[in-house]
Scaffold this active site. Structure first.
Site, PDB file in Angstrom:
ATOM      1  N   ASN A   9       0.872  -1.175   0.000  1.00 38.15           N
ATOM      2  CA  ASN A   9       0.000   0.000   0.000  1.00 38.15           C
ATOM      3  C   ASN A   9       0.909   1.226   0.000  1.00 38.15           C
ATOM      4  O   ASN A   9       1.492   1.562   1.030  1.00 38.15           O
ATOM      5  CB  ASN A   9      -0.898  -0.024   1.246  1.00 38.15           C
ATOM      6  CG  ASN A   9      -1.722   1.255   1.380  1.00 38.15           C
ATOM      7  OD1 ASN A   9      -1.765   2.076   0.462  1.00 38.15           O
ATOM      8  ND2 ASN A   9      -2.372   1.422   2.533  1.00 38.15           N
ATOM      9  N   LYS A  11       0.194   4.225  -0.178  1.00 31.41           N
ATOM     10  CA  LYS A  11      -0.411   5.415   0.438  1.00 31.41           C
ATOM     11  C   LYS A  11      -0.148   6.634  -0.479  1.00 31.41           C
ATOM     12  O   LYS A  11      -0.097   6.473  -1.690  1.00 31.41           O
ATOM     13  CB  LYS A  11       0.096   5.607   1.868  1.00 31.41           C
ATOM     14  CG  LYS A  11      -0.104   4.312   2.693  1.00 31.41           C
ATOM     15  CD  LYS A  11       0.049   4.501   4.162  1.00 31.41           C
ATOM     16  CE  LYS A  11      -0.153   3.157   4.865  1.00 31.41           C
ATOM     17  NZ  LYS A  11      -0.129   3.242   6.311  1.00 31.41           N
ATOM     18  N   HIS A  93      -9.526   1.298   4.917  1.00 30.90           N
ATOM     19  CA  HIS A  93      -8.231   1.444   5.596  1.00 30.90           C
ATOM     20  C   HIS A  93      -8.432   2.368   6.804  1.00 30.90           C
ATOM     21  O   HIS A  93      -9.212   3.333   6.724  1.00 30.90           O
ATOM     22  CB  HIS A  93      -7.181   2.011   4.637  1.00 30.90           C
ATOM     23  CG  HIS A  93      -5.802   1.953   5.228  1.00 30.90           C
ATOM     24  ND1 HIS A  93      -5.370   2.872   6.157  1.00 30.90           N
ATOM     25  CD2 HIS A  93      -4.790   1.065   5.070  1.00 30.90           C
ATOM     26  CE1 HIS A  93      -4.133   2.542   6.533  1.00 30.90           C
ATOM     27  NE2 HIS A  93      -3.772   1.458   5.883  1.00 30.90           N
ATOM     28  N   GLU A  95      -6.825   4.744   7.928  1.00 33.67           N
ATOM     29  CA  GLU A  95      -6.608   6.169   7.663  1.00 33.67           C
ATOM     30  C   GLU A  95      -7.841   6.795   7.029  1.00 33.67           C
ATOM     31  O   GLU A  95      -8.156   7.968   7.275  1.00 33.67           O
ATOM     32  CB  GLU A  95      -5.358   6.339   6.781  1.00 33.67           C
ATOM     33  CG  GLU A  95      -4.089   6.067   7.594  1.00 33.67           C
ATOM     34  CD  GLU A  95      -2.943   5.447   6.824  1.00 33.67           C
ATOM     35  OE1 GLU A  95      -2.935   5.530   5.588  1.00 33.67           O
ATOM     36  OE2 GLU A  95      -2.050   4.869   7.474  1.00 33.67           O
ATOM     37  N   GLU A 164      -5.404  -4.824  10.535  1.00 36.45           N
ATOM     38  CA  GLU A 164      -4.363  -3.825  10.742  1.00 36.45           C
ATOM     39  C   GLU A 164      -4.628  -3.091  12.056  1.00 36.45           C
ATOM     40  O   GLU A 164      -5.420  -2.134  12.083  1.00 36.45           O
ATOM     41  CB  GLU A 164      -4.359  -2.806   9.597  1.00 36.45           C
ATOM     42  CG  GLU A 164      -4.031  -3.388   8.246  1.00 36.45           C
ATOM     43  CD  GLU A 164      -3.407  -2.349   7.315  1.00 36.45           C
ATOM     44  OE1 GLU A 164      -2.366  -2.658   6.741  1.00 36.45           O
ATOM     45  OE2 GLU A 164      -3.938  -1.237   7.192  1.00 36.45           O
ATOM     46  N   GLY A 170       2.699   2.209  10.880  1.00 38.73           N
ATOM     47  CA  GLY A 170       3.690   3.281  10.741  1.00 38.73           C
ATOM     48  C   GLY A 170       4.393   3.643  12.038  1.00 38.73           C
ATOM     49  O   GLY A 170       5.077   4.657  12.114  1.00 38.73           O
ATOM     50  N   SER A 208       3.514  -2.243  10.377  1.00 37.57           N
ATOM     51  CA  SER A 208       4.956  -2.336  10.618  1.00 37.57           C
ATOM     52  C   SER A 208       5.548  -3.699  10.252  1.00 37.57           C
ATOM     53  O   SER A 208       6.452  -4.176  10.930  1.00 37.57           O
ATOM     54  CB  SER A 208       5.295  -1.960  12.068  1.00 37.57           C
ATOM     55  OG  SER A 208       4.947  -0.608  12.310  1.00 37.57           O
TER      56      SER A 208
END
Ligand code: 13P
Length: 246
Positions: A9, A11, A93, A95, A164, A170, A208
């Site tokens: 991904n 991003k 996702h 985010e 996730e 991250g 991660s």
């Protein structure tokens, strides 16, 4: 045996030059035993589709509209993605859930729109740190997946699920293989109650994942590959993770 799947991904990263370099590196590093794909920013979908023509690397979008067409400024429809040969679309996702207030139902509707155009939705679920500390992990991921199960009915077997944990994205803090496996087993059990094909469905882990922790995560019985953020931006790192899934 489920074939492993590793999805990068990207991003909101990259440009045409770095994308070309990254894809050239990946093409040179493959093929892998695992299935491999990259989810790229919308403006680059056409470039990436061309670059990966005839390659064993699939590609997908990072989001998809729940609507078929019409007055939805800024949205990209599943039909548009399908026209380019898009194989995957991320849906929900964390985010997007956090910064774009996507509800569980909105995510389910996106998954449905993707499937209607033969695009495999990769539906992301996961708890925040506060939810984990309040012992809410199971309840949160169950609620998130449940909306998709109710919306898709028997078609649920056609999706990919990605667990996730938000606190691992991250941050360099990976869920331990045991922590991840425990949640994956819960998700598999929930899918089993909804479809007889749950054993063939892929549940990816994301958060991660790096070359040095991928193999132990992928060795867990219910972890069928990974959804990789930061480490998917360097061909060498991503290729090593793909190899770890083989
Ligand atoms: P990182 O691998 O950078 O933690 O990101 C995970 C992720 O959000 C993939 O979708």
């Amino acid at each position: 045996m489920r074939r492993k799947l590793v999805v990068g991904n990207w991003k909101m990263n990259g440009n045409r030059a770095t994308n070309a370099e990254l894809l050239a590196g990946l093409k040179a590093a493959g093929p892998w035993v695992a299935e491999v794909a990259v989810c790229v920013p919308s403006p680059y979908l056409g470039d990436v589709a061309l670059s990966l023509q005839g390659e064993a690397i699939g590609w997908g979008a990072q989001d998809v509209s729940a609507y078929e067409s019409g007055a939805y400024t800024g949205e990209v429809s599943a039909a548009m993605l399908a026209e380019f040969g898009c194989r995957y679309a991320l849906a929900g996702h964390s985010e997007r859930r956090a910064y774009h207030a996507e509800s569980d139902q909105a995510v389910a509707d996106k998954a449905k729109a993707a499937l209607a155009h033969r695009i495999t939705p990769i539906v992301c679920v996961g708890e925040t740190l506060a939810e984990r500390e309040a012992d809410q992990t199971a309840a949160v991921v169950k609620r998130q997946l449940s909306a998709v199960i109710h919306t898709l009915g028997h078609c649920i077997s056609q999706i990919v699920v990605a667990y996730e944990p938000v606190w691992a994205i991250g941050t360099g803090k990976t869920a331990s293989p045991e922590q991840a496996q425990a949640v994956h087993a819960l998700l598999r059990a929930q899918l089993k109650a909804a479809t007889e094909h749950a054993d063939t469905m892929k549940i990816l882990y994301g958060g991660s994942v790096k070359a040095d922790n991928a193999a132990t995560l992928f060795a867990q019985p219910d972890i069928d590959g990974g959804l990789i953020g930061g480490a998917s931006l360097k061909a060498g790192d991503f290729a090593a993770i793909c190899r770890a899934a083989g």
